[in-house]
Scaffold this motif. Structure first.
Motif, mmCIF file in Angstrom:
data_model
loop_
_atom_site.group_PDB
_atom_site.id
_atom_site.type_symbol
_atom_site.label_atom_id
_atom_site.label_comp_id
_atom_site.label_asym_id
_atom_site.label_seq_id
_atom_site.Cartn_x
_atom_site.Cartn_y
_atom_site.Cartn_z
ATOM 1 N N GLY A 121 8.236 3.745 -1.457
ATOM 2 C CA GLY A 121 8.405 2.932 -3.486
ATOM 3 C C GLY A 121 7.605 1.700 -3.471
ATOM 4 N N ALA A 122 8.225 0.908 -2.469
ATOM 5 C CA ALA A 122 7.260 -0.357 -2.443
ATOM 6 C C ALA A 122 6.211 -0.195 -2.987
ATOM 7 C CB ALA A 122 7.513 -1.401 -0.966
ATOM 8 N N ALA A 123 5.427 0.176 -2.258
ATOM 9 C CA ALA A 123 3.997 0.665 -2.589
ATOM 10 C C ALA A 123 3.455 1.074 -3.719
ATOM 11 C CB ALA A 123 3.058 1.344 -1.183
ATOM 12 N N ARG A 124 4.284 1.898 -4.384
ATOM 13 C CA ARG A 124 4.477 1.697 -5.571
ATOM 14 C C ARG A 124 4.774 0.940 -6.688
ATOM 15 N NH1 ARG A 124 0.935 6.176 -5.186
ATOM 16 N NH2 ARG A 124 0.938 7.814 -3.690
ATOM 17 N N ILE A 125 5.432 0.590 -6.627
ATOM 18 C CA ILE A 125 6.315 -0.599 -7.088
ATOM 19 C C ILE A 125 4.967 -1.843 -7.577
ATOM 20 C CG2 ILE A 125 7.324 -2.349 -7.637
ATOM 21 C CD1 ILE A 125 10.079 -1.137 -6.999
ATOM 22 N N LYS A 126 4.417 -2.155 -6.124
ATOM 23 C CA LYS A 126 3.916 -3.402 -6.002
ATOM 24 C C LYS A 126 1.860 -3.448 -6.755
ATOM 25 C CE LYS A 126 4.703 -5.208 -1.871
ATOM 26 N NZ LYS A 126 4.619 -5.316 -0.147
ATOM 27 N N MET A 127 1.650 -1.578 -6.686
ATOM 28 C CA MET A 127 0.692 -1.314 -8.185
ATOM 29 C C MET A 127 0.595 -0.962 -9.521
ATOM 30 S SD MET A 127 -1.707 0.965 -5.918
ATOM 31 C CE MET A 127 -0.110 2.466 -5.452
ATOM 32 N N GLU A 128 2.220 -0.971 -10.080
ATOM 33 C CA GLU A 128 2.239 -0.602 -11.343
ATOM 34 C C GLU A 128 1.896 -1.667 -12.404
ATOM 35 O OE1 GLU A 128 6.385 -0.317 -11.708
ATOM 36 O OE2 GLU A 128 6.574 1.821 -10.172
ATOM 37 N N PRO A 129 1.895 -3.007 -12.286
ATOM 38 C CA PRO A 129 1.402 -3.995 -13.142
ATOM 39 C C PRO A 129 0.036 -4.140 -13.831
ATOM 40 C CG PRO A 129 3.091 -5.713 -11.412
ATOM 41 C CD PRO A 129 2.945 -3.914 -10.627
ATOM 42 N N GLY A 130 -0.614 -3.754 -12.137
ATOM 43 C CA GLY A 130 -2.075 -3.525 -11.808
ATOM 44 C C GLY A 130 -2.740 -2.081 -12.614
ATOM 45 N N LYS A 131 -2.153 -1.305 -12.241
ATOM 46 C CA LYS A 131 -1.712 0.425 -13.415
ATOM 47 C C LYS A 131 -2.872 0.551 -12.219
ATOM 48 C CE LYS A 131 -1.184 -0.771 -18.194
ATOM 49 N NZ LYS A 131 -1.880 -0.706 -19.615
ATOM 50 N N LEU A 132 -3.286 0.283 -11.262
ATOM 51 C CA LEU A 132 -3.781 0.804 -9.658
ATOM 52 C C LEU A 132 -3.548 2.109 -8.866
ATOM 53 C CD1 LEU A 132 -4.451 -2.037 -7.424
ATOM 54 C CD2 LEU A 132 -5.753 -1.560 -9.874
ATOM 55 N N GLY A 133 -1.987 2.569 -9.268
ATOM 56 C CA GLY A 133 -1.871 4.140 -8.768
ATOM 57 C C GLY A 133 -2.477 5.130 -9.229
ATOM 58 N N ARG A 134 -3.497 5.260 -9.930
ATOM 59 C CA ARG A 134 -3.866 6.326 -11.356
ATOM 60 C C ARG A 134 -5.288 6.410 -10.015
ATOM 61 N NH1 ARG A 134 -7.098 2.645 -16.190
ATOM 62 N NH2 ARG A 134 -6.884 0.494 -14.518
ATOM 63 N N TYR A 135 -5.893 5.782 -9.557
ATOM 64 C CA TYR A 135 -7.017 5.618 -8.862
ATOM 65 C C TYR A 135 -7.218 6.912 -7.028
ATOM 66 C CZ TYR A 135 -8.892 2.460 -11.095
ATOM 67 O OH TYR A 135 -10.017 1.320 -12.601
ATOM 68 N N PHE A 136 -5.180 6.234 -6.685
ATOM 69 C CA PHE A 136 -5.568 7.118 -5.579
ATOM 70 C C PHE A 136 -4.243 8.809 -5.859
ATOM 71 C CE2 PHE A 136 -5.440 2.357 -5.057
ATOM 72 C CZ PHE A 136 -6.432 2.424 -3.879
ATOM 73 N N VAL A 137 -4.809 9.444 -4.734
ATOM 74 C CA VAL A 137 -4.643 10.729 -4.436
ATOM 75 C C VAL A 137 -3.624 10.752 -3.398
ATOM 76 C CG1 VAL A 137 -5.910 12.850 -3.855
ATOM 77 C CG2 VAL A 137 -7.137 11.437 -5.109
ATOM 78 N N PHE A 138 -3.412 10.215 -2.361
ATOM 79 C CA PHE A 138 -3.216 10.782 -1.118
ATOM 80 C C PHE A 138 -2.191 8.876 -0.830
ATOM 81 C CE2 PHE A 138 -6.007 10.388 0.808
ATOM 82 C CZ PHE A 138 -6.201 10.295 1.600
ATOM 83 N N GLY A 139 -0.910 8.978 -0.023
ATOM 84 C CA GLY A 139 -0.859 7.588 0.625
ATOM 85 C C GLY A 139 -0.348 8.120 2.091
ATOM 86 N N ALA A 140 -0.159 7.005 2.962
ATOM 87 C CA ALA A 140 0.922 7.287 3.972
ATOM 88 C C ALA A 140 1.114 5.943 3.971
ATOM 89 C CB ALA A 140 -0.084 7.525 5.020
ATOM 90 N N TYR A 141 2.703 4.904 4.584
ATOM 91 C CA TYR A 141 3.337 4.286 4.234
ATOM 92 C C TYR A 141 4.559 4.032 5.688
ATOM 93 C CZ TYR A 141 2.287 5.997 -0.277
ATOM 94 O OH TYR A 141 1.135 6.567 -1.422
ATOM 95 N N GLY A 142 4.788 2.594 5.903
ATOM 96 C CA GLY A 142 5.939 2.456 6.134
ATOM 97 C C GLY A 142 6.665 3.378 6.333
ATOM 98 N N SER A 143 7.250 3.430 5.342
ATOM 99 C CA SER A 143 8.238 4.564 5.259
ATOM 100 C C SER A 143 8.445 6.600 5.759
ATOM 101 C CB SER A 143 9.333 5.005 3.859
ATOM 102 O OG SER A 143 8.040 5.218 3.209
ATOM 103 N N ASP A 144 6.676 6.105 6.591
ATOM 104 C CA ASP A 144 7.082 7.113 7.828
ATOM 105 C C ASP A 144 6.502 7.020 9.034
ATOM 106 O OD1 ASP A 144 4.971 9.191 5.437
ATOM 107 O OD2 ASP A 144 4.050 8.247 4.719
ATOM 108 N N SER A 145 6.511 6.089 9.308
ATOM 109 C CA SER A 145 6.901 5.639 10.063
ATOM 110 C C SER A 145 6.818 3.635 10.464
ATOM 111 C CB SER A 145 4.972 6.139 11.041
ATOM 112 O OG SER A 145 5.319 5.305 12.685
ATOM 113 N N THR A 146 7.418 3.234 11.974
ATOM 114 C CA THR A 146 7.473 2.059 11.948
ATOM 115 C C THR A 146 6.153 1.330 11.776
ATOM 116 O OG1 THR A 146 8.031 1.979 13.922
ATOM 117 C CG2 THR A 146 9.678 1.589 11.554
ATOM 118 N N ASP A 147 5.204 2.247 13.127
ATOM 119 C CA ASP A 147 3.690 1.642 14.205
ATOM 120 C C ASP A 147 3.009 2.122 12.703
ATOM 121 O OD1 ASP A 147 1.659 2.355 15.567
ATOM 122 O OD2 ASP A 147 2.668 1.712 17.438
ATOM 123 N N ARG A 148 2.088 0.940 12.927
ATOM 124 C CA ARG A 148 1.026 0.773 11.409
ATOM 125 C C ARG A 148 -0.017 1.936 12.203
ATOM 126 N NH1 ARG A 148 -1.407 -1.582 7.305
ATOM 127 N NH2 ARG A 148 0.784 -2.819 6.911
#
Length: 224
Positions: A121-148
């Motif tokens: 949720g935070a990742a998507r929010i951070k990209m909203e003002p720059g409209k960058l989400g349109r470029y990305f097909v998929f992702g993995a996030y801190g909500s998937d694991s605490t380990d990078r």
């Protein structure tokens, strides 16, 4: 090296500068829920995942381990504030060269993904003002694991599923601005690309064994 099939990007200080929106939102969440001042910069370091930030800051300012319910409320408060604050952050900006680089990659047929320690949720929010989400097909996030490192492996697995086969090291690039990003790429068997758009310098990122280090994304991206 051949052209990459998938390129995975970190967000904070790689794609965007939020102007402190994340830190302000963590501070607001702790104040609202516990009436304490919490500065995440005093208790965490660059490249840590959101769950690590929340838990470590909780330990430091509250003095004990958080319960699952407490973490749930903390994450929700953080995200709710971030969703408003990001639009009022006067120093928010998409970093130089980002849109041009993403556009060139998309035109070249490269599959773009996010690899972020932020919660989804935070990742998507951070990209909203720059409209960058349109470029990305998929992702993995801190909500998937605490380990990078686990997040990096999951992102590569998702890229492989999209393409219907395993992807080699030379076919997957991971781009980030911290040594943690580079280390995660190496451990996940991807090609690590450093970009000195955050707090780490070109020499510091080169010392991490990054395959390439750029001063910013205005520079030509390797193999594209």
């Amino acid at each position: 090296m051949s052209r990459p099939i998938a390129v995975l990007f970190d967000i904070d200080e790689t794609l965007v500068h939020t102007g402190g929106s994340g830190a302000r939102s963590w501070t607001w969440a702790f104040d609202r829920l516990y009436g304490v001042v919490a500065d995440i910069g005093e208790h965490t370091s660059a490249g840590e995942t959101d769950p690590q930030v929340g838990r470590e800051t909780f330990r430091a300012v509250i003095g004990r381990e958080p319960s699952c319910d407490e973490l749930g409320r903390l994450y929700t408060a953080y995200l709710c504030h971030l969703a408003e604050d990001i639009w009022n952050s006067k120093d928010y900006r998409v970093l130089d060269g980002v849109e041009e680089t993403l556009g060139r990659m998309a035109d070249a047929g490269v599959t773009l993904g996010l690899l972020s320690g932020a919660m989804e949720g935070a990742a998507r929010i951070k990209m909203e003002p720059g409209k960058l989400g349109r470029y990305f097909v998929f992702g993995a996030y801190g909500s998937d694991s605490t380990d990078r490192d686990d997040i990096a492996r999951l992102a590569i697995t998702k890229a492989a599923r999209l393409h219907g086969r395993e992807l080699s090291r030379s076919e997957v690039y991971i781009v980030g601005d911290t040594p943690r990003d580079i280390d995660a790429a190496i451990k996940a068997n991807a090609t690590p690309i450093g970009v000195a758009s955050g707090r780490y310098t070109v020499p510091e990122l080169r010392a991490t064994k990054a395959e390439h280090v750029l001063t910013s994304l205005t520079e030509p991206f390797p193999d594209l």
